[in-house]
Design an enzyme around this catalytic site. Sequence first.
Site, short mmCIF file in Angstrom:
data_model
loop_
_atom_site.label_atom_id
_atom_site.label_comp_id
_atom_site.label_asym_id
_atom_site.label_seq_id
_atom_site.Cartn_x
_atom_site.Cartn_y
_atom_site.Cartn_z
N ASP A 78 13.40 -31.55 -14.42
CA ASP A 78 14.05 -30.41 -13.77
C ASP A 78 14.91 -29.71 -14.59
O ASP A 78 15.72 -30.60 -15.38
CB ASP A 78 14.71 -30.80 -12.36
CG ASP A 78 13.74 -30.82 -11.44
OD1 ASP A 78 12.58 -31.37 -11.54
OD2 ASP A 78 14.21 -30.69 -10.13
N ASP A 79 15.00 -28.38 -14.47
CA ASP A 79 16.19 -27.73 -14.72
C ASP A 79 16.14 -27.18 -16.32
O ASP A 79 16.88 -25.89 -16.57
CB ASP A 79 17.58 -28.23 -14.67
CG ASP A 79 17.82 -28.53 -13.31
OD1 ASP A 79 17.18 -28.25 -12.38
OD2 ASP A 79 19.09 -29.15 -13.24
N HIS A 129 11.18 -23.39 -10.39
CA HIS A 129 12.33 -23.86 -9.86
C HIS A 129 13.42 -22.95 -9.69
O HIS A 129 14.80 -22.99 -9.55
CB HIS A 129 13.02 -25.03 -10.77
CG HIS A 129 13.90 -25.86 -10.15
ND1 HIS A 129 13.88 -26.45 -8.90
CD2 HIS A 129 14.93 -26.85 -10.92
CE1 HIS A 129 14.77 -27.33 -8.73
NE2 HIS A 129 15.27 -27.53 -10.01
N HIS A 133 18.65 -21.56 -10.00
CA HIS A 133 18.99 -22.72 -9.36
C HIS A 133 20.25 -22.67 -8.49
O HIS A 133 21.34 -23.33 -8.44
CB HIS A 133 19.32 -23.51 -10.52
CG HIS A 133 19.21 -24.92 -10.27
ND1 HIS A 133 20.53 -25.61 -9.53
CD2 HIS A 133 18.32 -26.07 -10.44
CE1 HIS A 133 19.90 -27.15 -9.33
NE2 HIS A 133 18.94 -27.29 -9.63
N HIS A 225 16.06 -35.07 -15.20
CA HIS A 225 16.65 -33.55 -15.76
C HIS A 225 16.50 -33.72 -17.03
O HIS A 225 16.98 -34.64 -17.92
CB HIS A 225 18.01 -33.35 -15.22
CG HIS A 225 17.97 -33.35 -13.65
ND1 HIS A 225 18.09 -34.34 -12.66
CD2 HIS A 225 17.94 -32.20 -12.76
CE1 HIS A 225 18.06 -34.15 -11.60
NE2 HIS A 225 18.12 -32.87 -11.63
#
Length: 257
Positions: A78-79, A129, A133, A225
């Site tokens: 993620d991210d 995503h 965020h 991540h």
Amino acid sequence: MARHGGGRGWYGKVVGAALGVTVLAVGASVWTAQASVEGGGTPQASASATPGGDVQPVAKTIVHASDAGARGVNITIDDGPDPAWTPQVLEVLREYGVKATFCMTGIQAQTHPDLVKDVVAAGHRLCDHSVSHDTGMDKKPEAYQKKEILDAERMITKASGGVRPMYYRAPGGAFTPYSRELAASRGMRPLGWNVDTKDFERPGTDAIVATVERELPNGPTLLFHDAGGDRSQTVEALRRVLPSLKAEGYAFGFPVR
């Protein structure tokens, strides 16, 4: 799902600058469990994220199961993408022959399109995503949710060279019935997780590995991540976790759609 709040101050700084640019530029048995969603009609997107592309709606329930079967494991990252850490994560995945799902923010994808293309070229899948965020987006108006999801879809698709995200993961698990249905109407299956490694807190490589070993019976989808700070612990944890899981007879797959 756990709502991630700590260790995300970096997004506030990045979002402020990047959004300005954007505006200017325009147990094993539970592995197959899925959260049901209630809601009304399917929200309508304003335009296709891929010019001329057909969008096939998918199920709006949150998926956890792996297409690799009962002993399948889904690695999700993620991210990012991030120029310091995404290449290192890609190298570890390549070394062990593992494919993963990269849940990218629109801002990071727009900033690092070459990395998005690298992810796709290596055979991994893309996941929306959101743009910025915002872990509180489930408390925001539907118009805001729509913009975060659809703008990120567009930004990721453009950065990839035309490959659309196949999933949508709400920041911090901040799903709503509306956001799930909107994403599903755009062909993006809502994606959850079963094992939160808490790697974003940098608890130490040993702690990250121990969390995977302890919580894997909860289900097959693991959360790591590749952005948001120093991810050296994540890289080293993956270097230990991937061969260990293979030795235990697990197979690596993608979340079902």
